[in-house]
Write an enzyme that holds these catalytic residues in place. Structure first.
Site, short mmCIF file in Angstrom:
data_model
loop_
_atom_site.label_atom_id
_atom_site.label_comp_id
_atom_site.label_asym_id
_atom_site.label_seq_id
_atom_site.Cartn_x
_atom_site.Cartn_y
_atom_site.Cartn_z
CD GLN A 115 -3.25 -0.94 1.88
OE1 GLN A 115 -3.12 -0.46 3.02
NE2 GLN A 115 -4.41 -1.36 1.40
CE LYS A 164 1.15 1.38 11.33
NZ LYS A 164 0.57 0.10 10.91
#
Ligand SMILES: Cc1ncc(C[n+]2csc(CCOP(=O)(O)OP(=O)(O)O)c2C)c(N)n1
Ligand SMILES: [Mg+2]
Length: 586
Positions: A115, A164
């Site tokens: 992703q 992240k």
């Protein structure tokens, strides 16, 4: 004062400091750390959408309703790429928006990680600015800058992509007291000399017109515009993006210019000797064939974005500044001229334009087979619901009829996708507008094609308690495309029949009222002219659930007037094969 927390907590704290009260989004792996503290936020409401495109358009609708940046959130990869359409839409229509996306962790960036999409690279040309944040300590400053950039100068979308590991890292939170952006200082105050020159040209012109665009809405300059218009007596045209910034009922309003504009508005620009463009960008849908647009006009062009000026049409008097300040300063300059006895005389011009208005009003004829006219549905909707509601259009024929047949009296009451022409805009944008201003009645005026692109957001509306109303103008086909096939492809209807309202009306796929019911909404259908008023009233009486009305209308209605693609505005057709007689003495 600093406080220790994670990057994710710092992001939510930053959103709170930036004044965001609603975020439209969908979670996923990379953005997941942010969703945890979001769960606890007392002041930021997250609305779970069904598609990220819907989240983006909802943020746009929210921005229209509140004047503040709309916020949407998505995960990395496909979540982020699903925002590409609404970001482009917001970029084209100068809508303030902040999009926050999760990115894969920094060690994975550039490895084709799961992703991973280079969303900063992808959105470079369709955002006002974007950021990739790799360090947790950069989050507060980046969010503060993003909100400032989105809402100042020429508004637009800003994307903040956060890795992240930056969301997970421990950091110190400190909200910046001051933003240091030496490369970003939009000019808002216009140059006095240019404004005085514009005022002089207005006084000397014989055939002036104000060409008013979406910039006047964005700058909140509707009151100033009215003062200027009444002070000078100059005719006003309001573009698709500016419908409502000047009341339709005002005697000086000639209506909308452009491909489906009024004959008087199109004619006023073509025959003008002076066009004062205020927050408008000489879009091809307004100018028609550019080399024959307004051949005798001098141009005053006021815009906050210097890149717009002389982009499509040379400006004789360029004015860089915020429309509100420009118009306020113009009022002062015009008053000074008038007290010195310099005032324009536009009586002959008005006589010419009044004749065009009288002879060629925008209207429609009912079909002779007894089917319901889409124009009538939309006109009655405007009359019954009134000028305080917001009308949010999709893209196609119904959009043009919504622009033509609803009377707009107030700024911000017509919301649509102008520059990009995005099918699927209407339902999620209406949802966002209703969230931004719950006290306002919000009607989506959608097409049967557009509605099928984003109608899953009805689930969001039903579950989150957002009682929008949707009028599906169901002509059974991709009507605007079909109109072009009728006019330019000899009626060869290649792939435009949707079967949403077959002529024998046996099987409808889908059956919109039943679809609405399946989504927890009220579903209604109206097929006869005599039922239109009662159906609208029934929909208005529902205030505890979203309502969808299937107005099954004539399949063959067309939008008139029309300037065909790539041709001169001089060749506008009032109706099929019917050109206006300009009766121009020149
Ligand atoms: C996302 C997207 N795809 C394709 C188009 C091209 N297009 C413009 S209008 C239109 C037809 C829209 O059909 P519908 O929603 O039924 O509206 P109508 O014109 O019938 O009122 C299409 C396909 C577009 N504007 N946007
Ligand atoms: Mg249609």
């Amino acid at each position: 004062m600093t406080e220790r927390m994670t990057g994710a907590q710092s992001l939510i704290r930053s959103l709170e400091h930036a004044g965001a009260d609603v975020v439209f989004g969908i979670p996923g792996g990379a953005i997941l750390p942010a969703y945890d503290p979001l769960y606890d936020s007392a002041s930021v409401r997250h609305i779970l959408m069904r598609h990220e495109q819907g989240a983006g358009h909802a943020a746009e609708g929210y921005a229209y309703a509140t004047g503040r940046p709309g916020v949407c959130m998505a995960t990395s990869g496909p979540g982020a790429t699903n925002l590409v359409t609404p970001l482009t839409d917001a970029h084209m229509d100068s809508v303030p928006m902040v999009a926050i996306t999760g990115q894969v962790a920094t060690p994975l960036i550039g490895t084709d990680g799961f992703q991973e999409a280079d969303i900063c690279g992808i959105t470079m040309p369709i955002t006002k600015h974007n950021y990739l944040v790799k360090n947790a300590e950069d989050i507060p400053r980046t969010i503060a800058e993003a909100f400032h950039i989105a809402s100042s100068g020429r508004p637009g979308p800003v994307l903040v992509d956060i890795a992240k590991d930056a969301l997970q890292a421990a950091t110190e939170f400190a909200w910046p007291q001051r933003l240091d952006m030496p490369g970003y200082r939009p000019v808002t105050k216009p140059h006095g000399k240019q404004v005085r020159e514009a005022a002089r040209m207005i006084a000397e012109a014989r055939r002036p017109v104000f060409y008013v665009g979406g910039g006047v809405l964005r700058s909140g300059a509707h009151q100033e515009l009215r003062v200027l218009a009444e002070l000078t007596g100059v005719p006003v045209t309001t573009t698709l993006m500016a419908r409502g910034v000047f009341p339709d009922s005002h005697p000086q309003n000639l209506g909308m210019p452009g491909m489906h504009g009024t004959v008087a508005a199109v004619g006023s620009l073509q025959k003008a000797d002076l066009i004062v463009a205020l927050g408008a960008r000489f879009d091809d849908r307004v100018t028609g064939r550019l080399d024959s647009f307004a051949p005798g006009a001098k141009i005053v062009h006021a815009d906050i974005d210097p890149a717009e000026i002389s982009k499509n049409r040379h400006a004789d008097v360029p004015i860089v500044g915020d429309c509100r300040e420009v118009i306020a300063d113009l009022v002062v300059a015009v008053r000074n001229d008038q007290s010195a006895g310099r005032q324009g005389d536009y009586a002959a011009w008005w006589a010419q334009l009044d004749r065009l208005r009288d002879v060629y009003p925008t209207g429609y004829e009912d079909a002779d087979d007894g089917t319901l006219s889409p124009q009538k549905v939309i006109q009655r909707l405007g009359e019954i619901v009134g000028p305080d509601a917001a009308y949010v259009a999709g893209v196609g024929q119904h959009q043009m009829w919504a622009a033509q047949f609803i009377g707009y009296e107030k700024p911000g009451t017509f919301i649509n996708s102008g520059g990009l022409g995005t099918m699927g805009f209407s339902v999620p944008a209406a949802l966002g507008a209703k969230v931004g201003d719950p006290s306002r009645t919000v009607w989506a005026v959608d097409g049967d094609g557009c509605f099928q692109m984003t109608n899953q957001e009805l689930a969001t509306a039903a579950i989150e308690g957002i009682p929008i109303k949707v009028a599906v103008v169901n002509n059974g086909n991709l009507g605007m495309v079909r109109q072009w096939q009728t006019l330019f492809y000899e009626g060869r209807y290649s792939n435009t029949d949707l079967q949403t309202a077959p002529r024998d009306a046996k099987v409808r796929v889908p059956d919109f009222p039943r679809l609405a019911e399946a989504y927890g909404c009220v579903g209604l259908r109206c097929e006869r002219a005599e039922d239109v008023d009662a159906t609208i009233e029934k929909a208005m009486a529902v205030d505890d659930a979203p309502v969808v009305v299937d107005f099954s209308v004539n399949h063959d209605a067309m939008v008139w007037p029309m300037v065909g693609p790539g041709i001169s505005n001089d060749n506008i057709q009032y109706a099929r094969d019917m050109a206006p007689d300009w009766d121009d003495e020149d």
